[in-house]
Design a protein around this motif. Sequence first.
Motif, PDB file in Angstrom:
ATOM      1  N   ILE A 117      -3.990   2.565   1.253  1.00 61.05           N
ATOM      2  CA  ILE A 117      -4.116   3.989   0.871  1.00 61.05           C
ATOM      3  C   ILE A 117      -2.938   4.780   1.448  1.00 61.05           C
ATOM      4  O   ILE A 117      -2.635   4.652   2.633  1.00 61.05           O
ATOM      5  CB  ILE A 117      -5.496   4.576   1.287  1.00 61.05           C
ATOM      6  CG1 ILE A 117      -5.657   6.001   0.738  1.00 61.05           C
ATOM      7  CG2 ILE A 117      -5.721   4.517   2.788  1.00 61.05           C
ATOM      8  CD1 ILE A 117      -7.080   6.534   0.780  1.00 61.05           C
ATOM      9  N   ASN A 118      -2.308   5.566   0.582  1.00 56.93           N
ATOM     10  CA  ASN A 118      -1.207   6.411   1.068  1.00 56.93           C
ATOM     11  C   ASN A 118      -1.580   7.886   0.890  1.00 56.93           C
ATOM     12  O   ASN A 118      -2.695   8.212   0.454  1.00 56.93           O
ATOM     13  CB  ASN A 118       0.114   6.061   0.367  1.00 56.93           C
ATOM     14  CG  ASN A 118       0.036   6.285  -1.139  1.00 56.93           C
ATOM     15  OD1 ASN A 118      -0.765   7.075  -1.627  1.00 56.93           O
ATOM     16  ND2 ASN A 118       0.872   5.576  -1.872  1.00 56.93           N
TER      17      ASN A 118
ATOM     18  N   GLU B  70      -0.657  10.223  -1.217  1.00 54.96           N
ATOM     19  CA  GLU B  70      -0.977  10.645  -2.588  1.00 54.96           C
ATOM     20  C   GLU B  70      -2.397  10.177  -2.983  1.00 54.96           C
ATOM     21  O   GLU B  70      -3.163  10.923  -3.599  1.00 54.96           O
ATOM     22  CB  GLU B  70       0.045   9.970  -3.499  1.00 54.96           C
ATOM     23  CG  GLU B  70       0.339  10.671  -4.777  1.00 54.96           C
ATOM     24  CD  GLU B  70       1.294   9.821  -5.610  1.00 54.96           C
ATOM     25  OE1 GLU B  70       2.253   9.239  -5.054  1.00 54.96           O
ATOM     26  OE2 GLU B  70       1.027   9.729  -6.819  1.00 54.96           O
ATOM     27  N   GLN B  71      -2.729   8.977  -2.582  1.00 58.12           N
ATOM     28  CA  GLN B  71      -4.044   8.412  -2.952  1.00 58.12           C
ATOM     29  C   GLN B  71      -5.209   9.103  -2.238  1.00 58.12           C
ATOM     30  O   GLN B  71      -6.262   9.293  -2.826  1.00 58.12           O
ATOM     31  CB  GLN B  71      -4.049   6.899  -2.679  1.00 58.12           C
ATOM     32  CG  GLN B  71      -3.174   6.142  -3.673  1.00 58.12           C
ATOM     33  CD  GLN B  71      -2.814   4.749  -3.199  1.00 58.12           C
ATOM     34  OE1 GLN B  71      -2.501   4.532  -2.038  1.00 58.12           O
ATOM     35  NE2 GLN B  71      -2.851   3.791  -4.107  1.00 58.12           N
ATOM     36  N   ILE B  72      -4.999   9.504  -0.994  1.00 58.16           N
ATOM     37  CA  ILE B  72      -6.099  10.210  -0.286  1.00 58.16           C
ATOM     38  C   ILE B  72      -6.306  11.596  -0.903  1.00 58.16           C
ATOM     39  O   ILE B  72      -7.449  12.048  -1.082  1.00 58.16           O
ATOM     40  CB  ILE B  72      -5.893  10.276   1.265  1.00 58.16           C
ATOM     41  CG1 ILE B  72      -7.037  11.039   1.958  1.00 58.16           C
ATOM     42  CG2 ILE B  72      -4.595  10.908   1.684  1.00 58.16           C
ATOM     43  CD1 ILE B  72      -8.317  10.329   2.049  1.00 58.16           C
TER      44      ILE B  72
ATOM     45  N   LYS C 237      -5.794  12.419  -4.022  1.00 61.25           N
ATOM     46  CA  LYS C 237      -6.453  12.184  -5.309  1.00 61.25           C
ATOM     47  C   LYS C 237      -7.951  11.890  -5.101  1.00 61.25           C
ATOM     48  O   LYS C 237      -8.819  12.401  -5.814  1.00 61.25           O
ATOM     49  CB  LYS C 237      -5.779  10.980  -5.987  1.00 61.25           C
ATOM     50  CG  LYS C 237      -5.707  11.089  -7.478  1.00 61.25           C
ATOM     51  CD  LYS C 237      -4.788  10.027  -8.029  1.00 61.25           C
ATOM     52  CE  LYS C 237      -5.358   9.573  -9.356  1.00 61.25           C
ATOM     53  NZ  LYS C 237      -4.769   8.318  -9.810  1.00 61.25           N
ATOM     54  N   PHE C 238      -8.244  11.077  -4.097  1.00 58.81           N
ATOM     55  CA  PHE C 238      -9.632  10.700  -3.794  1.00 58.81           C
ATOM     56  C   PHE C 238     -10.443  11.933  -3.390  1.00 58.81           C
ATOM     57  O   PHE C 238     -11.570  12.143  -3.854  1.00 58.81           O
ATOM     58  CB  PHE C 238      -9.615   9.657  -2.663  1.00 58.81           C
ATOM     59  CG  PHE C 238     -10.949   9.040  -2.348  1.00 58.81           C
ATOM     60  CD1 PHE C 238     -11.659   8.324  -3.310  1.00 58.81           C
ATOM     61  CD2 PHE C 238     -11.503   9.145  -1.075  1.00 58.81           C
ATOM     62  CE1 PHE C 238     -12.890   7.733  -3.010  1.00 58.81           C
ATOM     63  CE2 PHE C 238     -12.721   8.563  -0.766  1.00 58.81           C
ATOM     64  CZ  PHE C 238     -13.422   7.857  -1.743  1.00 58.81           C
TER      65      PHE C 238
ATOM     66  N   LYS D 209     -11.351  14.218  -6.274  1.00 58.56           N
ATOM     67  CA  LYS D 209     -12.428  13.689  -7.109  1.00 58.56           C
ATOM     68  C   LYS D 209     -13.800  14.095  -6.553  1.00 58.56           C
ATOM     69  O   LYS D 209     -14.777  14.197  -7.295  1.00 58.56           O
ATOM     70  CB  LYS D 209     -12.290  12.158  -7.128  1.00 58.56           C
ATOM     71  CG  LYS D 209     -12.930  11.477  -8.287  1.00 58.56           C
ATOM     72  CD  LYS D 209     -12.499  10.024  -8.346  1.00 58.56           C
ATOM     73  CE  LYS D 209     -13.542   9.222  -9.111  1.00 58.56           C
ATOM     74  NZ  LYS D 209     -13.373   7.792  -8.909  1.00 58.56           N
TER      75      LYS D 209
ATOM     76  N   SER E 114      -5.475   3.134   9.381  1.00 60.20           N
ATOM     77  CA  SER E 114      -4.868   3.980   8.342  1.00 60.20           C
ATOM     78  C   SER E 114      -3.637   4.643   8.948  1.00 60.20           C
ATOM     79  O   SER E 114      -3.504   4.705  10.173  1.00 60.20           O
ATOM     80  CB  SER E 114      -5.881   5.052   7.893  1.00 60.20           C
ATOM     81  OG  SER E 114      -6.344   5.760   9.026  1.00 60.20           O
TER      82      SER E 114
ATOM     83  N   VAL F 108      -2.442   9.699   6.249  1.00 56.39           N
ATOM     84  CA  VAL F 108      -3.800   9.666   5.691  1.00 56.39           C
ATOM     85  C   VAL F 108      -4.772  10.347   6.670  1.00 56.39           C
ATOM     86  O   VAL F 108      -5.584  11.193   6.273  1.00 56.39           O
ATOM     87  CB  VAL F 108      -4.223   8.205   5.365  1.00 56.39           C
ATOM     88  CG1 VAL F 108      -5.713   8.115   5.027  1.00 56.39           C
ATOM     89  CG2 VAL F 108      -3.383   7.679   4.206  1.00 56.39           C
TER      90      VAL F 108
ATOM     91  N   PRO G  10     -10.190   3.733   4.646  1.00 57.60           N
ATOM     92  CA  PRO G  10     -10.026   3.014   3.381  1.00 57.60           C
ATOM     93  C   PRO G  10     -10.999   1.832   3.226  1.00 57.60           C
ATOM     94  O   PRO G  10     -11.027   1.233   2.165  1.00 57.60           O
ATOM     95  CB  PRO G  10      -8.586   2.481   3.469  1.00 57.60           C
ATOM     96  CG  PRO G  10      -8.285   2.375   4.931  1.00 57.60           C
ATOM     97  CD  PRO G  10      -9.212   3.297   5.669  1.00 57.60           C
TER      98      PRO G  10
ATOM     99  N   TYR H 190     -13.706   4.430  -0.520  1.00 59.98           N
ATOM    100  CA  TYR H 190     -12.434   4.137  -1.187  1.00 59.98           C
ATOM    101  C   TYR H 190     -12.357   2.611  -1.307  1.00 59.98           C
ATOM    102  O   TYR H 190     -12.970   1.893  -0.520  1.00 59.98           O
ATOM    103  CB  TYR H 190     -11.281   4.678  -0.323  1.00 59.98           C
ATOM    104  CG  TYR H 190      -9.936   4.532  -0.978  1.00 59.98           C
ATOM    105  CD1 TYR H 190      -9.524   5.437  -1.944  1.00 59.98           C
ATOM    106  CD2 TYR H 190      -9.093   3.481  -0.642  1.00 59.98           C
ATOM    107  CE1 TYR H 190      -8.289   5.299  -2.567  1.00 59.98           C
ATOM    108  CE2 TYR H 190      -7.867   3.335  -1.253  1.00 59.98           C
ATOM    109  CZ  TYR H 190      -7.474   4.239  -2.212  1.00 59.98           C
ATOM    110  OH  TYR H 190      -6.251   4.092  -2.819  1.00 59.98           O
TER     111      TYR H 190
END
Length: 302
Positions: free
Chosen positions: A90-91, A93-95, A97-98, A101, A113, A117, A146, A166
Motif C-alpha cells: 500500500i502506498n 495514493e492507495q490509502i 483511495k481506500f 471509498k 507500513s 501511509v 494493510p 485493505y
Amino acid sequence: MKNLIEKIKKLKEEKNAIILAHSYQNIEVDEVADFVGDSLYLSKQAEKTNASIIVFAGVYFMAQTAKIISPEKKVLLPNLNAGCLMADMINHEQIIKFKKKYPGIPVVCYINSTAEVKAECDICCTSSNALEIVKSLNTPQVLFVPDANLGKWIEKQLQGVEVITYNGNCPVHHNIKKEDIEHARKKYPHAKILIHPECKPEVSILGDFVGSTSGIIDFVKKSSDKQFVIVTEKGVSDRLKRDYPDREFILIKDNMLCESMKLTTLEEIWHALEYEVNEIKLDEDVRKLSYNCIDRMLKVSV
Ligand code: 13P
Ligand code: SF4
C-alpha cells in the motif's frame, strides 16, 4: 566473528549507540543487540533510549518507525534493501483511495507500513496490541490497512465491530494453509501449535495460541509443555531452540523465511555504525503526521 562482535560492542560504547534487533534476524545478531523482540517492544525501546544512534537490525518500516518516534537520533539501517513485502502493498495514493471509498470511518494502520501511509491513518497497531487498539476506538466500523488477515482475525474476536480490510498480506505467513495445521496436529498430537496472526484467520483459529513473535516466545516461557509447532518466521524457532534445548520446536514449513529480515549481517552492522551510513531520513511534515498515528497507539498500549 568474535573479533567483529568485539569491534561492534566497542563502537557502541564509543558512539553511545544501541542496536535493536527483531526476532526474525539472523541469530548471530543477538550477540551485539541491546534489545531483541517484536515490533511493539522495539518501538518502545526506540522511544525510551538515551542513545545518540540507533542501529536497527530489522526491516525498513521498523527503522523508519524508530526515526518517527526519535527524530533527534541518528537511525541507521544496516542493509537498505531490507524492505517488507506487506508494507510495500500500500502506498500513499492507495490509502487515499481506500479512505475515500469509506468516508468517516476511523483508520487503523498496522505498523508494517510506510510513514506516508501512517501519516494518513488515525492510529497505529502491532500484532501484539491490534485487538486493544481496535477496541479502544469504540466504533461499529473500522478500516484496517494493510494486513487483511490480521484485520479479519481481530474482527473474529470482537462482537459487533466490522473491520473493513485493505487487500494486503505477508506472503511468508499467508502461504500457510489450514491443511498444514491439520497435518501438524495429526503428526504431533501432544504439541502446542503457536501461530502469528498474519496467517489467514482460518489458520489462526486452529492454533493453541495466536500472538506476536514476542507473544509466542512468552507463551513457551510460561508453558510446561515440551513440544511446540511454530507457525511464524524461522528466526523465532531458532531462538527458541537456542534458549530451550530440552524442548522440541517444529517449524511448520522449512521455507518460513523472510528474506528481507535475513539480509542484515554482522559486517553490515559494523559498517553502518563505523561510518554512520544508511541513515533514515524523513520529510518533517510526514514525520509529524505519522508520529501522531504511532503516539496514539503508545498512549493506549502502555
Ligand atoms: P511482530 O509484531 O510480531 O514482531 O511482527 C512483525 C512482523 O513483521 C511479522 O511478520
Ligand atoms: Fe514483512 Fe512478512 Fe517479512 Fe514480516 S515476515 S517483515 S510482514 S515480509
